[in-house]
Motif scaffolding. Structure first.
Motif, short mmCIF file in Angstrom:
data_model
loop_
_atom_site.label_atom_id
_atom_site.label_comp_id
_atom_site.label_asym_id
_atom_site.label_seq_id
_atom_site.Cartn_x
_atom_site.Cartn_y
_atom_site.Cartn_z
N THR A 559 25.38 25.69 -29.46
CA THR A 559 25.07 25.56 -28.04
C THR A 559 25.38 24.15 -27.57
O THR A 559 25.00 23.18 -28.24
CB THR A 559 23.58 25.87 -27.79
OG1 THR A 559 23.29 27.19 -28.24
CG2 THR A 559 23.23 25.73 -26.32
N ASP A 560 26.05 24.02 -26.44
CA ASP A 560 26.27 22.71 -25.83
C ASP A 560 25.04 22.39 -24.99
O ASP A 560 24.97 22.70 -23.81
CB ASP A 560 27.54 22.74 -24.97
CG ASP A 560 27.90 21.36 -24.43
OD1 ASP A 560 27.01 20.48 -24.39
OD2 ASP A 560 29.05 21.16 -24.03
N TRP A 561 24.04 21.76 -25.64
CA TRP A 561 22.77 21.56 -24.97
C TRP A 561 22.86 20.58 -23.81
O TRP A 561 22.15 20.73 -22.80
CB TRP A 561 21.72 21.08 -25.97
CG TRP A 561 21.13 22.21 -26.75
CD1 TRP A 561 21.40 22.57 -28.03
CD2 TRP A 561 20.18 23.16 -26.25
NE1 TRP A 561 20.68 23.68 -28.38
CE2 TRP A 561 19.91 24.07 -27.31
CE3 TRP A 561 19.53 23.35 -25.03
CZ2 TRP A 561 19.02 25.13 -27.18
CZ3 TRP A 561 18.65 24.40 -24.90
CH2 TRP A 561 18.40 25.28 -25.97
N ALA A 562 23.71 19.59 -23.91
CA ALA A 562 23.86 18.65 -22.80
C ALA A 562 24.35 19.38 -21.56
O ALA A 562 23.83 19.19 -20.45
CB ALA A 562 24.81 17.52 -23.20
N ALA A 563 25.36 20.25 -21.74
CA ALA A 563 25.88 21.02 -20.61
C ALA A 563 24.84 22.02 -20.10
O ALA A 563 24.71 22.23 -18.89
CB ALA A 563 27.16 21.76 -21.03
N ARG A 564 24.08 22.63 -21.01
CA ARG A 564 23.04 23.58 -20.61
C ARG A 564 22.02 22.91 -19.70
O ARG A 564 21.66 23.43 -18.63
CB ARG A 564 22.33 24.16 -21.84
CG ARG A 564 23.10 25.21 -22.61
CD ARG A 564 23.04 26.57 -21.93
NE ARG A 564 21.69 26.98 -21.66
CZ ARG A 564 20.86 27.54 -22.54
NH1 ARG A 564 21.28 27.74 -23.76
NH2 ARG A 564 19.65 27.90 -22.19
N CYS A 565 21.50 21.79 -20.16
CA CYS A 565 20.45 21.11 -19.39
C CYS A 565 20.97 20.62 -18.06
O CYS A 565 20.28 20.71 -17.03
CB CYS A 565 19.89 19.95 -20.21
SG CYS A 565 18.98 20.47 -21.69
N SER A 566 22.20 20.12 -18.05
CA SER A 566 22.79 19.65 -16.80
C SER A 566 23.05 20.82 -15.86
O SER A 566 22.81 20.74 -14.65
CB SER A 566 24.08 18.89 -17.09
OG SER A 566 24.74 18.53 -15.91
N GLY A 567 23.53 21.94 -16.43
CA GLY A 567 23.90 23.08 -15.61
C GLY A 567 22.73 23.71 -14.86
O GLY A 567 22.90 24.23 -13.75
N ILE A 568 21.53 23.67 -15.44
CA ILE A 568 20.37 24.25 -14.75
C ILE A 568 19.49 23.19 -14.11
O ILE A 568 18.41 23.48 -13.61
CB ILE A 568 19.54 25.13 -15.69
CG1 ILE A 568 19.01 24.34 -16.89
CG2 ILE A 568 20.34 26.32 -16.18
CD1 ILE A 568 18.13 25.16 -17.84
#
Length: 603
Positions: A559-568
């Motif tokens: 999982t790309d967690w940095a992108a996940r957190c930024s995306g939501i």
């Protein structure tokens, strides 16, 4: 929720249990309700079964003589020792095969007497020069050297040509293996075939690793040799617990289900590893930086010890591992352990280079929205090292959520390894595509989750096409995008040190006894998202504006967690539902517990 691979919402599932039954079990055992829920999800519904689960013992080991072929194997080995016949143990080059070789050689030699010394040699094949399985040339050389009995460990269940060669050479053969037999042909001709997976075997536990089967033979041999009460006590209190150290390492490394007898073996063996006496094992744990004052965890064995043991067979000569575990010379043990450490570093560098090319090939198999167009991933490159193909296949499965075959080429022949996902039997898949028209493989074998094979290079495209067709007919959406299976919903305030102690007692964790996944609803971020090395994330979370606070770490593997957190749009004050595993912090200067994030969603 969002799938690590696809970007689609991922369902969370939590099994429901009768609340009164959970409360009753918790009260009878004296554990938290959440732990009682975990027990019930594993089929443990009463206090007696729970106490057995929490306290595995030697009494839980199954009588090895229940295994088909075991009495005949023991009798033939006893005869060989009594008559002074040279014995050859034919092993394999991975953790399972090398530790099995050590176990059986040690056991046979311990049955020897002054009047009847045991003459035991071993052969561990070279991965690149010989490949997997018993080779007729090795048997011929053994016969010429005077060997009269050959015992295979972690191999041999499909060695029909080798078995016929042994018979022609006048060699008696005992096959010990755990891989699945060929249903259409049966088992090779031998004095005894010892494999709980074979038809007609009454042994109740079918999922032992190769070293586990070899240990059963070792146990039976030693039991037969223990004639006095004093010898029987020494066997139970000393030898068997000592042997379980290596069996536990192999059981964890080979990814067999950690349930039933395997869990007993792993739990007891890990306990014995707290203070290893044998110089090689002690030296290996030192280079792997595993503390000696406590038993190692299954994770430490799987990710620190096992890769170093496997590195010998992957990158150099696996017989170094056998020597490491047999030597009594501390200086030589340190030398060999350090060599394995260097080889493991070489393996990691080789793997990293291959993964760069794999990412390029995977990108060509994805649509614009990131979906993979192939149900079964088949990748090949002549530059990839044969020693890391299995690891690469595992990485692809983690990355894509799909079964994967990875191949390299040499002299017009392709050699491959495969790994699978839950519900897709990979050996059955290879068996089906092998005979779907022109036969494909020159050899193949394995089990549901892992396979090895070879075929002419010009047939690789046929393999790719057949695997895609076979996979498309069986791999449905729920298999390729399975829900995240969670175990129990808890409050952050439930996560106390006492709770964690109970959780540890539910281990060791692995396939068949997976590490529990907890869900906590509506936790609040008390700080902004903090990036770690530009790709991992650390969230500080609390519940109801106070109470227990935890660090929740998202490691960007699948999982790309940095992108996940930024995306939501996560930030201080955001409210989220989280799914996670509970972990002890690894830095002794900052003790306590932390959360390993698996998924999250805005609350």
């Amino acid at each position: 929720m969002i799938s690590a691979q696809s970007g689609l919402r991922q369902e969370w599932t939590i099994d429901s249990h009768d609340a009164a039954a959970v409360a009753r079990l918790a009260r009878e055992v004296g554990c938290p309700d959440a732990i009682a829920t975990l027990l019930m999800s594993r089929g443990i519904v009463d206090a007696v079964a729970a106490r057995t689960f929490f306290n595995p013992s030697l009494d839980d080991l199954i009588d090895p003589l229940l295994m088909l072929g075991m009495p005949e194997a023991v009798a033939r080995i006893q005869q060989a020792v009594r008559m002074g016949e040279p014995i050859l143990i034919y092993g394999d080059y991975d953790v399972d095969g090398t530790t099995a070789t050590v176990l059986l050689k040690t056991a046979i030699e311990r049955t020897a007497t002054k009047d009847h010394p045991a003459i035991v040699t071993y052969h561990v094949p070279h991965r690149l020069r010989e490949g997997y399985g018993m080779q007729t040339g090795v048997l011929g050389a053994a016969a010429a050297a005077g060997v009269r009995l050959v015992i295979s460990v972690d191999t041999g269940i499909r060695a029909f040509a080798a078995a016929e060669e042994a018979k022609a050479l006048g060699l008696d053969l005992i096959v010990t293996d755990h891989h699945l037999p060929d249903d259409a042909v049966g088992v090779p001709h031998a004095i005894a075939v010892v494999n709980p997976a074979q038809d007609g075997c009454a042994y109740p536990f079918k999922s032992l690793c190769g070293a586990g089967v070899a240990f059963k033979l070792a146990h039976a041999i030693l039991s037969a040799a223990a004639e006095t009460a004093e010898e029987k006590v020494k066997l139970r209190r000393g030898l068997i617990p000592s042997f379980l150290k290596l069996v536990a390492i192999a059981t964890i490394a080979d990814s067999v289900p950690l349930e039933g007898e395997n869990r007993v073996i792993a739990a007891l063996g890990l306990r014995e590893l707290r203070n290893p006496v044998q110089p090689g094992l002690r030296a290996l744990m030192q280079v792997a930086q595993i503390p000696a004052e406590r038993p190692p965890t299954a994770t430490e064995v799987g990710f620190r010890l096992a890769p170093r043991i496997n590195a010998a067979g992957r990158m150099d000569i696996a017989s170094d591992v056998v020597e490491l575990f047999l030597t009594r010379d501390a200086e030589r043990a340190s030398e060999l352990a350090e060599k394995l450490d260097r080889l493991n570093n070489d393996r990691r560098a080789t793997e990293a280079r291959a993964l760069e090319e794999i990412e390029i090939q995977l990108a060509s198999l994805q649509t614009a929205d990131g979906e993979f167009v192939a149900e079964c991933i088949v990748l090949d490159d002549p530059a990839w090292h044969r020693g890391v193909l299995g690891i690469l296949a595992s990485r692809i499965v983690d990355r894509t959520g799909r079964p994967a075959l990875v191949l390299t080429h040499e002299d017009g022949h392709a050699h491959g390894s495969g790994r699978s996902i839950a519900g897709f039997h990979l050996l059955d898949a290879l068996t089906a595509v092998h005979s779907d028209g022109e036969v494909l493989f020159t050899r193949f074998g394995g089990h549901a989750h892992a396979v090895g094979f070879s075929l002419p290079s010009e047939r690789v495209e046929i393999l790719r096409t057949r695997m895609q067709s076979y996979g498309a007919s069986l791999l449905c959406g729920s298999m390729l995008a399975p829900p995240l299976k969670c175990d129990v919903e808890v409050s952050l305030n439930d996560l106390t040190p006492e709770f964690f102690d109970w959780l540890v007692r539910c281990g060791p964790f692995g396939i068949g006894n997976r590490e529990p996944v907890f869900v906590t609803r509506r936790v609040t971020l008390s700080t902004d998202v903090r990036l770690i090395k530009e790709k991992h994330v650390c969230l500080q979370v609390c519940q109801n504006g106070g109470g227990a606070k935890f660090s929740a770490l998202g490691w960007s593997r699948g999982t790309d967690w940095a992108a996940r957190c930024s995306g939501i749009g996560l930030r201080r004050g955001s409210v989220v539902d989280i799914a996670y595993r509970l972990k002890a912090k690894t830095n002794p200067q900052f003790p306590g517990l932390e959360l390993e994030l698996l998924d999250l969603n805005l609350g």
